[in-house]
Design a protein around this motif. Structure first.
Motif, PDB file in Angstrom:
ATOM      1  N   LYS A   1       0.845  -1.210   0.000  1.00  0.00           N
ATOM      2  CA  LYS A   1       0.000   0.000   0.000  1.00  0.00           C
ATOM      3  C   LYS A   1       0.877   1.255   0.000  1.00  0.00           C
ATOM      4  CE  LYS A   1      -3.589   2.670   1.400  1.00  0.00           C
ATOM      5  NZ  LYS A   1      -4.879   2.831   0.862  1.00  0.00           N
TER       6      LYS A   1
ATOM      7  N   TYR B   1      -1.340  -0.846  -4.806  1.00  0.00           N
ATOM      8  CA  TYR B   1      -2.798  -0.954  -4.934  1.00  0.00           C
ATOM      9  C   TYR B   1      -3.398   0.257  -5.655  1.00  0.00           C
ATOM     10  CZ  TYR B   1      -2.020  -4.423  -1.276  1.00  0.00           C
ATOM     11  OH  TYR B   1      -1.565  -5.485  -0.545  1.00  0.00           O
TER      12      TYR B   1
ATOM     13  N   TYR C   1       1.768  -5.404  -9.089  1.00  0.00           N
ATOM     14  CA  TYR C   1       1.049  -6.205  -8.098  1.00  0.00           C
ATOM     15  C   TYR C   1       1.435  -7.690  -8.156  1.00  0.00           C
ATOM     16  CZ  TYR C   1      -2.662  -8.622  -5.636  1.00  0.00           C
ATOM     17  OH  TYR C   1      -3.350  -9.453  -4.797  1.00  0.00           O
TER      18      TYR C   1
ATOM     19  N   HIS D   1      -8.569  -5.827   2.924  1.00  0.00           N
ATOM     20  CA  HIS D   1      -9.444  -5.150   1.969  1.00  0.00           C
ATOM     21  C   HIS D   1     -10.451  -4.196   2.593  1.00  0.00           C
ATOM     22  CE1 HIS D   1      -7.643  -7.326  -1.265  1.00  0.00           C
ATOM     23  NE2 HIS D   1      -7.843  -8.468  -0.634  1.00  0.00           N
TER      24      HIS D   1
ATOM     25  N   PHE E   1      -8.531  -1.321  -3.225  1.00  0.00           N
ATOM     26  CA  PHE E   1      -7.922  -2.371  -4.046  1.00  0.00           C
ATOM     27  C   PHE E   1      -8.866  -2.909  -5.116  1.00  0.00           C
ATOM     28  CE2 PHE E   1      -7.165  -6.877  -4.859  1.00  0.00           C
ATOM     29  CZ  PHE E   1      -5.884  -6.833  -5.371  1.00  0.00           C
TER      30      PHE E   1
END
Length: 157
Positions: free
Chosen positions: A26, A31, A38, A97, A104
């Motif tokens: 992060k 993200y 990623y 999440h 995300f």
């Protein structure tokens, strides 16, 4: 329960490492603006996963098996640890999440060409299910590899 204390301890450590890695991703913008990295970032995490499994098996070998552990015992240890991780993974995914990176899924869907297909794939329920099954499969592979290197080598005469 005492028999599995090492596996539980290292399974919890794995989850904390997983969440720390998510915070690092992060922070690095994985993200968001650096989303193209990623997959690479996710794969790099498994270097740390291998290290965690190796340390867990080494501790089990020394403290439980008195320095003498065969490959099957190492694999069994890894399996129990993998089960602990799989049980904790839904909580880790929800934390990731919902708290760490709530953007995300939206960012992944927006970056996809097939928005409807991506929406079916990039959601919390789907990721929880995927993470459980992926954890069980990759955990056994990592366990088998780590057990091979950690096992007590037989003396040849």
């Amino acid at each position: 329960m005492k028999k599995f204390a090492i596996e539980i301890k290292w399974g919890i450590r794995y989850i904390f490492c997983y969440l720390a890695w998510a915070i690092l991703e992060k922070t690095l913008g994985i993200y968001g603006e650096n989303m193209s990295f990623y997959m690479l970032s996710s794969l790099l995490f498994y270097i740390f996963a291998g290290l965690i499994y190796s340390l867990a098996l080494k501790e089990k070998k020394i403290n439980y098996f008195n320095g003498n552990m065969d490959w099957k015992q190492g694999c069994a240890t890894g399996l129990y640890m993998t089960i602990v991780i799989a049980i904790l993974m839904p909580l880790a995914q929800a934390s990731l999440h919902e708290l760490i990176a709530p953007e995300f899924f939206e960012n992944m869907i927006n970056a996809s060409k097939d928005k409807e297909g991506a929406a079916n794939y990039f959601n919390l329920r789907s990721y929880i299910i995927q993470s459980i099954f992926f954890t069980l499969s990759i955990g056994m592979v990592i366990s088998a590899i780590a057990a091979y290197f950690i096992q007590t080598k037989k003396q040849t005469k």
